[in-house]
Structures are given as structure tokens and as C-alpha cells.
Enzyme design. Structure first.
Site, mmCIF file in Angstrom:
data_model
loop_
_atom_site.group_PDB
_atom_site.id
_atom_site.type_symbol
_atom_site.label_atom_id
_atom_site.label_comp_id
_atom_site.label_asym_id
_atom_site.label_seq_id
_atom_site.Cartn_x
_atom_site.Cartn_y
_atom_site.Cartn_z
ATOM 1 N N GLU A 152 6.676 3.161 -3.251
ATOM 2 C CA GLU A 152 6.410 3.911 -2.017
ATOM 3 C C GLU A 152 7.561 4.909 -1.874
ATOM 4 O O GLU A 152 8.723 4.515 -1.789
ATOM 5 C CB GLU A 152 6.401 2.906 -0.851
ATOM 6 C CG GLU A 152 5.878 3.410 0.447
ATOM 7 C CD GLU A 152 5.864 2.317 1.520
ATOM 8 O OE1 GLU A 152 6.748 1.427 1.536
ATOM 9 O OE2 GLU A 152 4.975 2.367 2.383
ATOM 10 N N ASN A 190 5.151 -2.155 4.755
ATOM 11 C CA ASN A 190 5.524 -3.260 5.633
ATOM 12 C C ASN A 190 4.920 -3.153 7.031
ATOM 13 O O ASN A 190 4.864 -4.136 7.752
ATOM 14 C CB ASN A 190 7.041 -3.397 5.689
ATOM 15 C CG ASN A 190 7.536 -4.142 4.458
ATOM 16 O OD1 ASN A 190 6.926 -5.136 4.053
ATOM 17 N ND2 ASN A 190 8.585 -3.652 3.839
HETATM 18 N N1 CAA Z 1 10.031 -10.846 -12.996
HETATM 19 C C1 CAA Z 1 9.360 -10.417 -14.074
HETATM 20 N N2 CAA Z 1 8.116 -10.820 -14.388
HETATM 21 C C2 CAA Z 1 7.535 -11.723 -13.561
HETATM 22 C C3 CAA Z 1 8.180 -12.204 -12.415
HETATM 23 C C4 CAA Z 1 9.488 -11.734 -12.144
HETATM 24 N N3 CAA Z 1 10.184 -12.129 -11.075
HETATM 25 N N4 CAA Z 1 7.346 -13.078 -11.792
HETATM 26 C C5 CAA Z 1 6.207 -13.128 -12.524
HETATM 27 N N5 CAA Z 1 6.334 -12.295 -13.570
HETATM 28 C C6 CAA Z 1 5.316 -12.035 -14.620
HETATM 29 C C7 CAA Z 1 5.138 -13.269 -15.454
HETATM 30 O O1 CAA Z 1 6.059 -13.278 -16.521
HETATM 31 C C8 CAA Z 1 3.710 -13.138 -15.922
HETATM 32 O O2 CAA Z 1 3.655 -12.335 -17.079
HETATM 33 P P1 CAA Z 1 2.833 -12.880 -18.342
HETATM 34 O O3 CAA Z 1 1.402 -12.877 -17.905
HETATM 35 O O4 CAA Z 1 3.117 -11.895 -19.405
HETATM 36 O O5 CAA Z 1 3.339 -14.254 -18.593
HETATM 37 C C9 CAA Z 1 3.004 -12.370 -14.814
HETATM 38 O O6 CAA Z 1 4.046 -11.795 -14.012
HETATM 39 C C10 CAA Z 1 2.180 -13.278 -13.948
HETATM 40 O O7 CAA Z 1 2.995 -14.335 -13.493
HETATM 41 P P2 CAA Z 1 2.529 -15.846 -13.371
HETATM 42 O O8 CAA Z 1 1.439 -16.119 -14.352
HETATM 43 O O9 CAA Z 1 3.732 -16.713 -13.401
HETATM 44 O O10 CAA Z 1 1.999 -16.009 -11.877
HETATM 45 P P3 CAA Z 1 0.948 -15.178 -11.060
HETATM 46 O O11 CAA Z 1 -0.250 -14.848 -11.872
HETATM 47 O O12 CAA Z 1 0.802 -15.933 -9.799
HETATM 48 O O13 CAA Z 1 1.685 -13.814 -10.735
HETATM 49 C C11 CAA Z 1 2.899 -12.576 -9.128
HETATM 50 C C12 CAA Z 1 2.906 -13.783 -10.062
HETATM 51 C C13 CAA Z 1 2.838 -11.295 -9.974
HETATM 52 C C14 CAA Z 1 4.226 -12.606 -8.386
HETATM 53 C C15 CAA Z 1 1.653 -12.653 -8.193
HETATM 54 O O14 CAA Z 1 1.615 -13.911 -7.570
HETATM 55 C C16 CAA Z 1 1.639 -11.595 -7.137
HETATM 56 O O15 CAA Z 1 1.242 -10.464 -7.363
HETATM 57 N N6 CAA Z 1 2.072 -11.958 -5.893
HETATM 58 C C17 CAA Z 1 2.157 -11.043 -4.775
HETATM 59 C C18 CAA Z 1 3.391 -10.198 -4.932
HETATM 60 C C19 CAA Z 1 3.577 -9.231 -3.800
HETATM 61 O O16 CAA Z 1 2.775 -9.119 -2.885
HETATM 62 N N7 CAA Z 1 4.694 -8.497 -3.847
HETATM 63 C C20 CAA Z 1 5.036 -7.588 -2.815
HETATM 64 C C21 CAA Z 1 5.974 -8.294 -1.896
HETATM 65 S S1 CAA Z 1 6.454 -7.228 -0.604
HETATM 66 C C22 CAA Z 1 7.684 -6.331 -1.222
HETATM 67 O O17 CAA Z 1 8.159 -6.512 -2.307
HETATM 68 C C23 CAA Z 1 8.220 -5.266 -0.391
HETATM 69 C C24 CAA Z 1 8.939 -5.596 0.856
HETATM 70 O O18 CAA Z 1 9.532 -4.671 1.378
HETATM 71 C C25 CAA Z 1 9.022 -6.915 1.471
#
Ligand code: CAA
Length: 283
Positions: A152, A190
Site C-alpha cells: 500500500e 487497516n
Molecule cells: N515468512 C516467509 N514465508 C512464510 C511465512 C513467513 N513468516 N509464513 C508462511 N510462509 C510461507 C510458507 O513457507 C509456505 O510456503 P510453501 O507453500 O512454499 O511451504 C506458505 O507461506 C504457506 O504457509 P503455510 O502452508 O505454513 O500456512 P498457510 O497456508 O496457512 O499460509 C499465511 C500462511 C500465508 C500466513 C496465510 O495464513 C495468510 O495469508 N494469512 C493471512 C495473512 C494476512 O492477512 N496478513 C496481513 C496482516 S495485516 C498486515 O500485515 C498489515 C498491518 O498493518 C497490520
């Protein structure tokens, strides 16, 4: 202006992730934190993430080593002199950000752009302490940075078109999608996300359903990858509370009042995944 050298301030979860994606995209990166220990910790996480990429055949061992080789250590803000773009990802406190921006303004090259990864603090107010408000902009990455596609990009009141364009072009080189927004409380991300999380906490607080039921409704019913309470734990409940307070103060509208249960958990030190306990317990 072409950006070649990026300095990232803060080697924590967000700063480390930003440094990683910049190095992977071929930028020279200076990663700064206040201590060598914090830098080494951040670099350790980056190295682990890249190794996982090698294991998963997303990159070769050579790619990983090349990316790590592009990152250099800094514990001194005067190292900003070498950077074309600085991305600040330090703690979310206005006094600290303003102090960092004052110092960056003093040390950075005249052409350099100063950006902040703040999730809710006003860009215009941060820019106002510098002598180059036209070259100050928000670059809000999402967590986990290596996975999430969005950046963003927030224009402060004085941000020039040239600054915006340089940052948009650079974001595309990171294989991320830039979205342009203006500087109002919570920006877009947010302002939309946090009231949803806060409302989920209200439904728990009022006994409408269990935490698992609330998360299941949103995961299975709306196809969200995580339920809102699990996501709140992942973001950090202190961060969620602080963003609700920014919205509440900024708009003066009672619809943004933080749920008392959120406040109670934060006061108890239940901050989510990072503290081992939030709505859920983490081993
Ligand atoms: N760093 C790097 N890679 C990561 C990671 C991290 N911290 N966490 C997960 N991954 C990768 C994993 O390695 C995995 O890759 P592979 O498929 O190659 O193994 C992939 O992401 C998927 O992870 P998982 O299979 O372990 O788990 P998942 O399918 O549940 O995905 C997630 C994890 C991507 C975090 C997913 O749950 C998701 O999209 N969650 C929502 C995240 C979100 O909404 N983020 C925004 C938060 S708000 C914000 O950031 C802004 C703010 O101002 C507050």
C-alpha cells in the site's frame, strides 16, 4: 530516478522481510538496527527463509547466497548516505519515527526518498520534520512480507508525483502489486481490516460464539485464510489496539472504539503469538 541501493531501518519481522525481498530482487541492501545482536537475529531469519526457498525449489543455493551477499550490516543511521531509497520499519511510535526521519534527512543524499512502513501513523506528520516532505512517502508491506503481494503506497500531503512514480516502479521490481492511497487514518488496509477484527472481538466479548466458531465462520464462510481472532494474534494484539486508537482519535467516531476485551488482553500482556498467548495459546 532509478533506485539501486535500499536501506532498511529495523531488522525485525517486517524490516527483515523487506530486506529479504529487496535483496532477492537484486537491490543492494543496507540493513540497519540499533545493535549488532538485533541485526544478526534478523539476518538469521532471512537466511532461514531463503534456505526454505531452496528446499522448496523456488531458488537455487547460488540465488540464496547471492541475495545474502547483497545485504550489508549497519548500526549507524549515517550509513543512509549511500542509499537511493530508505524504508523505515522501526517501532510504531511517532516520536521515534520523527527522530529517525530527522537523522535520515541529515545524512541521506539529496536525491534519496525516505519512506516508512508504518501501518497507521500519518505520513504527512512524519514528513513535516524533514526538509524534503516531497520525497517522503508510505510503503506499507503486509506480513509475512515474502508471501503477501500487496504494498500500500501512501501519498503524504506534499509527496511529489516523481517520488510516487519511483516507489511504484521499485515495488513492481519486487514482484509486488502497488496500490495508491491517500494519507488518512488507517489508510485503506487497516481502516477496513481492524474494525472487522475489533467486531470479531466484540462478538466473543458479548458471548455470541466461541473463538473457534467465530474464526470458522470467517474461514469457511468467507474464505479468509485465517479467522479474525487468529489473525489478530498473528498481527499482535498491542498493534491491533494501537491501530484502533489511531482510527478512534483520527475520526472521532465511536464506531472505532476498541473492544474492552482487546484492551484487557493487552494490559494482561497477552499480545498474541509473539508473547505465547492471545486468544489462543502458542507453545
Ligand atoms: N515468512 C516467509 N514465508 C512464510 C511465512 C513467513 N513468516 N509464513 C508462511 N510462509 C510461507 C510458507 O513457507 C509456505 O510456503 P510453501 O507453500 O512454499 O511451504 C506458505 O507461506 C504457506 O504457509 P503455510 O502452508 O505454513 O500456512 P498457510 O497456508 O496457512 O499460509 C499465511 C500462511 C500465508 C500466513 C496465510 O495464513 C495468510 O495469508 N494469512 C493471512 C495473512 C494476512 O492477512 N496478513 C496481513 C496482516 S495485516 C498486515 O500485515 C498489515 C498491518 O498493518 C497490520
Amino acid at each position: 530516478m532509478e533506485i539501486k541501493h535500499v536501506m532498511v531501518i529495523g531488522a525485525g519481522q517486517m524490516g527483515g522481510g523487506i530486506a529479504q525481498v529487496c535483496a532477492q530482487a537484486g537491490f543492494d541492501v543496507t540493513l540497519n538496527d540499533i545493535s549488532e545482536e538485533a541485526y544478526e537475529k534478523g539476518l538469521g531469519v532471512i537466511s532461514k527463509n531463503l534456505s526454505r526457498g531452496v528446499e522448496k525449489s523456488r531458488m537455487t543455493e547460488e540465488d540464496k547466497n547471492a541475495a545474502l551477499g547483497r545485504i550489508r550490516k549497519s548500526t549507524d543511521l549515517s550509513d543512509a548516505k549511500d542509499a537511493d531509497l530508505i524504508i523505515e520499519a522501526a517501532v510504531e511510535k511517532m516520536e521515534i519515527k520523527q527522530s529517525i526521519f530527522r537523522q535520515l534527512d541529515e545524512h541521506a543524499a539529496e536525491h534519496a526518498i525516505l519512506s516508512t512502513n508504518t501501518s497507521a501513523l500519518p505520513i504527512t506528520e512524519i514528513a513535516a520534520v524533514t526538509k524534503r516532505p516531497g520525497q517522503v512517502i508510505g510503503m506499507h508491506f503486509m506480513n509475512p512480507v515474502p508471501v503477501m503481494k500487496l504494498v500500500e503506497i501512501i501519498r503524504g500531503l506534499a509527496t511529489t508525483d516523481e517520488t510516487y512514480q519511483a516507489v511504484e516502479d521499485m515495488t513492481k521490481k519486487l514482484s509486488k502489486t502497488p496500490v495508491e492511497v491517500n494519507d488518512y487514518p488507517g489508510f485503506v488496509s487497516n481502516r477496513v481490516l481492524m474494525p472487522m477484527i475489533n467486531e470479531a472481538i466484540f462478538t466473543l466479548y458479548e458471548g455470541v460464539a466461541t473463538k473457534e466458531a467465530i474464526d470458522d465462520v470467517m474461514k469457511l464462510g468467507m474464505n479468509h485464510p485465517m479467522g479474525p481472532l487468529q489473525l489478530a494474534d498473528f498481527i499482535g494484539l498491542d498493534t491491533c489496539l494501537y491501530i484502533m486508537e489511531v482510527l478512534h482519535d483520527g475520526f472521532g467516531d465511536p464506531k472505532y472504539r476498541p473492544c474492552p476485551l482487546l484492551r484487557k488482553y493487552v494490559n494482561a500482556g497477552w499480545l498474541g503469538k509473539k508473547s505465547g498467548r492471545g486468544f489462543y495459546v502458542y507453545e
